[in-house]
Design an enzyme around this catalytic site. Structure first.
Site, PDB file in Angstrom:
ATOM      1  N   ASP A  11      38.302  36.160  28.896  1.00 35.69           N
ATOM      2  CA  ASP A  11      38.509  37.326  29.743  1.00 35.69           C
ATOM      3  C   ASP A  11      38.736  38.524  28.804  1.00 35.69           C
ATOM      4  O   ASP A  11      38.940  38.353  27.596  1.00 35.69           O
ATOM      5  CB  ASP A  11      39.751  37.077  30.622  1.00 35.69           C
ATOM      6  CG  ASP A  11      40.222  38.319  31.337  1.00 35.69           C
ATOM      7  OD1 ASP A  11      39.386  38.986  31.967  1.00 35.69           O
ATOM      8  OD2 ASP A  11      41.433  38.642  31.236  1.00 35.69           O
ATOM      9  N   ASP A  13      40.356  42.206  29.929  1.00 35.33           N
ATOM     10  CA  ASP A  13      41.548  43.015  30.209  1.00 35.33           C
ATOM     11  C   ASP A  13      42.792  42.142  30.293  1.00 35.33           C
ATOM     12  O   ASP A  13      42.864  41.220  31.105  1.00 35.33           O
ATOM     13  CB  ASP A  13      41.354  43.805  31.502  1.00 35.33           C
ATOM     14  CG  ASP A  13      40.242  44.822  31.349  1.00 35.33           C
ATOM     15  OD1 ASP A  13      40.349  45.675  30.460  1.00 35.33           O
ATOM     16  OD2 ASP A  13      39.253  44.745  32.105  1.00 35.33           O
TER      17      ASP A  13
HETATM   18  C1  XBP Z   1      40.027  43.447  35.025  1.00 33.71           C
HETATM   19  C2  XBP Z   1      39.891  44.338  36.157  1.00 33.71           C
HETATM   20  C3  XBP Z   1      39.170  45.590  35.960  1.00 33.71           C
HETATM   21  C4  XBP Z   1      39.913  46.651  35.189  1.00 33.71           C
HETATM   22  C5  XBP Z   1      39.219  47.972  35.338  1.00 33.71           C
HETATM   23  O1  XBP Z   1      40.265  42.118  35.486  1.00 33.71           O
HETATM   24  O2  XBP Z   1      40.306  44.036  37.242  1.00 33.71           O
HETATM   25  O3  XBP Z   1      38.896  46.119  37.223  1.00 33.71           O
HETATM   26  O4  XBP Z   1      41.213  46.804  35.703  1.00 33.71           O
HETATM   27  O5  XBP Z   1      37.877  47.896  34.988  1.00 33.71           O
HETATM   28  P1  XBP Z   1      39.993  40.829  34.583  1.00 33.71           P
HETATM   29  P2  XBP Z   1      36.738  48.668  35.818  1.00 33.71           P
HETATM   30  O6  XBP Z   1      40.835  40.968  33.361  1.00 33.71           O
HETATM   31  O7  XBP Z   1      40.439  39.669  35.419  1.00 33.71           O
HETATM   32  O8  XBP Z   1      38.511  40.766  34.315  1.00 33.71           O
HETATM   33  O9  XBP Z   1      37.309  49.978  36.267  1.00 33.71           O
HETATM   34  O10 XBP Z   1      35.612  48.829  34.828  1.00 33.71           O
HETATM   35  O11 XBP Z   1      36.391  47.793  36.990  1.00 33.71           O
HETATM   36 MG    MG Z   2      42.472  39.839  32.656  1.00 32.64          MG
END
Ligand code: XBP
Ligand code: MG
Length: 262
Positions: A11, A13
């Site tokens: 993953d 973020d």
């Molecule tokens: C990450 C997210 C993303 C980011 C923002 O989740 O939910 O939406 O917060 O990115 P994960 P965008 O770590 O589970 O993948 O604005 O580009 O959507």
């Molecule tokens: Mg995440």
């Protein structure tokens, strides 16, 4: 190959870097201000909004919850058009912020990636965020060419349903042409765990991040506060590292073998 382990699926973020509070959140707020909106997502409110994955989906959810009578200005054909413009601007702000190097990799991430590369493991990404955010985050990390280490980057709107749906992990597996039993996933959130497990990726490690402390990670076999380093070992909340001092390939290979019994 490492004892049947062939690939790591990361993953982004919260996992590669703690991007949400001081990265995505201020970028959303800057986009709101640019369009003259007095919306400001506080640290706490953003934590609640993270239950909805995907930036555009998150904005729409917020409007429904906190701004129910809001109507987009006449410059926009409809609400989705305005949300798309907000999100485009938000991505711009986020990319600018990443380029400053303000968001470092989490402890142990580069160590594990280097270890995996040296062992010939394949590397993939499965994330909800926009592809250019992934490329920029990897480019800003202190490891030249890191972006090229990843054979598969499955990101954003390329699948119909975002996490907790399994779609993005299924796409990563399809592109790797590997069964779930050959892979270990590194995640940080309940939505990510649900998505991975729904794709059959039962061998996973959760590295709890700023916003995911206190979440329920269900049957996740290993939950730690970070990947860590041999001299800075992680706290282990569930499962065990065996003889390893941190989350290294030996620990991940053993985890995979236990989950898939071979
Ligand atoms: C990450 C997210 C993303 C980011 C923002 O989740 O939910 O939406 O917060 O990115 P994960 P965008 O770590 O589970 O993948 O604005 O580009 O959507
Ligand atoms: Mg995440």
């Amino acid at each position: 190959m490492f004892d049947g382990l062939e690939a790591l699926i990361f993953d982004v973020d919260g996992t590669l870097a703690d991007t949400e509070r001081d990265g995505h959140r201020p970028a959303f707020n800057a986009a709101f201000a640019e369009l003259g909106l007095d919306w400001d997502w506080s640290v706490d409110r953003y934590g609640e909004l993270l239950a909805v994955t995907g930036g555009k989906e998150r904005i729409l959810h917020y409007i429904g919850q906190d701004r129910p009578v809001f109507r987009p200005p006449p410059a926009f054909a409809d609400l989705p058009a305005m949300v798309a413009e907000l999100h485009r601007r938000k991505t711009g702000h986020y990319l600018e912020l990443l380029a400053t190097g303000a968001i470092p990799p989490r402890p142990g991430v580069l160590r594990l990636l280097r270890e995996a590369r040296a062992a010939g493991l394949r590397l993939a990404i499965a994330t909800t965020t926009t592809p250019e955010n992934v490329t920029a985050l990897l480019a800003a990390m202190p490891e030249p060419g890191l972006g090229d280490w990843f054979e598969v980057i499955a990101a954003g709107d390329v699948v119909p349903h975002k996490k907790p749906a399994p779609d993005i992990f299924e796409l990563a597996l399809a592109r790797l042409q590997l069964p779930p039993s050959a892979c270990v996933v590194i995640e940080d959130s309940d939505n990510g765990v649900a998505a991975a497990m729904a794709a059959g990726l039962d061998a996973l490690v959760v590295t709890v991040s700023t916003y995911t402390a206190g979440q329920d990670f269900g049957a996740a076999p290993l939950v730690v506060d970070k990947l860590g380093e041999p001299d800075q070992p992680p706290r282990v909340f569930a499962g065990d590292l065996g003889p390893s001092r941190c989350v290294d390939l030996a620990a991940l290979a053993a985890l995979r073998a236990r989950r898939f019994m071979r």
